[in-house]
Design an enzyme around this catalytic site. Structure first.
Site, PDB file in Angstrom:
ATOM      1  N   GLU A  24      32.607 -68.795  20.983  1.00 20.09           N
ATOM      2  CA  GLU A  24      32.082 -67.720  21.807  1.00 20.09           C
ATOM      3  C   GLU A  24      32.424 -66.477  21.338  1.00 20.09           C
ATOM      4  O   GLU A  24      31.690 -65.162  21.657  1.00 20.09           O
ATOM      5  CB  GLU A  24      32.658 -67.958  23.451  1.00 20.09           C
ATOM      6  CG  GLU A  24      34.059 -67.905  23.677  1.00 20.09           C
ATOM      7  CD  GLU A  24      34.502 -66.404  23.931  1.00 20.09           C
ATOM      8  OE1 GLU A  24      33.779 -65.546  24.416  1.00 20.09           O
ATOM      9  OE2 GLU A  24      35.437 -66.291  23.472  1.00 20.09           O
ATOM     10  N   ALA A 303      39.717 -73.528  34.357  1.00 14.25           N
ATOM     11  CA  ALA A 303      39.915 -74.332  33.465  1.00 14.25           C
ATOM     12  C   ALA A 303      40.273 -73.753  32.081  1.00 14.25           C
ATOM     13  O   ALA A 303      41.251 -74.101  31.205  1.00 14.25           O
ATOM     14  CB  ALA A 303      38.740 -75.316  33.112  1.00 14.25           C
ATOM     15  N   HIS A 327      33.601 -70.946  26.218  1.00 15.21           N
ATOM     16  CA  HIS A 327      35.033 -70.303  26.284  1.00 15.21           C
ATOM     17  C   HIS A 327      36.281 -71.557  26.151  1.00 15.21           C
ATOM     18  O   HIS A 327      37.133 -70.920  25.601  1.00 15.21           O
ATOM     19  CB  HIS A 327      35.097 -69.677  27.679  1.00 15.21           C
ATOM     20  CG  HIS A 327      34.519 -68.380  27.660  1.00 15.21           C
ATOM     21  ND1 HIS A 327      33.133 -68.083  27.753  1.00 15.21           N
ATOM     22  CD2 HIS A 327      35.109 -67.003  27.566  1.00 15.21           C
ATOM     23  CE1 HIS A 327      32.971 -66.709  27.679  1.00 15.21           C
ATOM     24  NE2 HIS A 327      34.110 -66.044  27.375  1.00 15.21           N
TER      25      HIS A 327
END
Length: 364
Positions: A24, A303, A327
């Site tokens: 990302e 997470a 991510h």
């Protein structure tokens, strides 16, 4: 060859090379690298910093993170400047103590305090004495966790692993003025425990916090009515709290806490010029509904944030999450550059997934 040159070559040979444009390509790559570099005392070089962002390179909040960890470790740093896309970071010994970190130190900014905390919180857990902190900047700004999320979701999750930290907000910082002030204390820890967040269980509590600074109070009443209307469609009645809070700027936010038997999830929305107050409610409603339609225990933001702690902990850690994001995959790649761990990632269906890792049992 001189002794100085030999030492320099030795450092360069050991230096971990990070591609800031991978995955990302955002600031999380730098934040994770800084935190692990400080904890493990491993130097690194990163190129292509925030390559997928416009504009690329270091912004005030990222530069504040570099300077903060450099101060904590007496590091040697090259490339620590606004807009820089390359950085070399060689840490020294990690030190606790009292620190004041200001995102707006270099230039006026409402840069995120919580993103700065993602950088300094993990190393300071493993410092000899822990730390007392004052952080200045934005507490509720786009593209970052709100302070409410940090306090209600992130800190309780790391507390399950043995971390002990208390934070409080003194002044709220909204975009574009900033000016928020957060204080806190982090207790030192020798080793993190493994974490299991795989089954959310029954919904125990749903609480909505409506937060406002220097704006008409009618906004809060409109949002209250909208919350009751929207969540009534799911046969849910959230607790609703309203807060008028001090700030040098103007702003409003909604934070929704969903507390289950097996964990917590959080959903936020920020006000903006021209954005109806009711749309903020709609955003947290849709985010909760999207999460609730999966079987994941934790939300996608948590997470991503827990991966580093799981890799450092002792034993096998695992969680299920409502969404497997880019991510998350990018952060996994960075962590595996610093630590001899391998994350196992399983897609249970289109979004819901399970992440498992055997941590290294790092001990200070």
């Amino acid at each position: 060859m001189s002794p100085t040159a030999c030492r320099l070559l030795s450092v360069l040979w050991k230096m971990i090379h990070i591609d800031g444009s991978q995955g990302e390509g955002g600031g999380q790559i730098l934040r994770t690298s800084l935190a692990l570099s400080a904890i493990l005392k491993k130097p690194f070089e990163i190129t292509g910093i925030r390559a997928h962002r416009k504009p690329p390179g270091l912004k005030p909040q990222h530069l504040a993170g570099v300077k903060a960890v450099a101060e904590m470790t007496q590091a040697t740093v090259k490339g620590a400047a606004l807009k820089s896309q390359t950085l070399q970071f060689t840490p020294g010994d990690l030190r606790g103590g009292s620190y004041v970190f200001d995102v707006a130190e270099e230039t006026s900014s409402a840069g995120s305090i919580t993103l700065l905390l993602q950088t300094v919180y993990p190393p300071l857990l493993f410092s000899p004495t822990g730390a007392k902190l004052i952080l200045k900047g934005g507490t509720h700004v786009e593209w970052s966790p709100s302070f409410d999320y940090f306090q209600e979701i992130f800190l309780p999750a790391t507390a399950r692993m043995g971390a002990a930290a208390v934070f409080h907000i003194n002044t709220w910082g909204w975009y574009p003025v900033g000016g928020g002030v957060v204080g806190g204390e982090i207790k030192p820890i020798k080793k993190l425990k493994s974490l299991q967040l795989t089954s959310r269980g029954r919904l125990k509590r749903l609480k909505a916090s409506l937060i406002l600074s220097n704006l008409p109070l009618s906004i809060l009443e409109r949002q209250r009515q909208r919350l009751q209307e929207k969540f009534g469609m799911l046969n849910l009645e959230p607790e609703i709290e309203t807060h008028q809070v001090p700030s040098p700027g103007r702003g409003c936010a909604i934070f929704l806490l969903a507390e289950f038997e097996g964990g917590r999830a959080g959903f936020s929305s920020l006000g903006a010029r021209g954005k109806p107050a009711e749309r903020m409610v709609d955003e947290v409603y849709e985010a909760f509904k999207d999460y609730d339609e999966t079987e994941g225990c934790i939300d996608a933001h948590l997470a991503d944030q827990l991966l580093l702690f799981m890799a450092l902990a002792e034993g096998v850690s695992s969680f299920t999450t409502s969404h497997l994001t880019q991510h998350l995959f990018t952060n996994v790649e960075v962590i595996q550059k610093f630590l001899p761990v391998r994350f196992e990632i399983q897609k249970e269906d289109r979004k819901y997934g399970r992440v498992t890792v055997t941590g290294v049992g790092f001990e200070f």
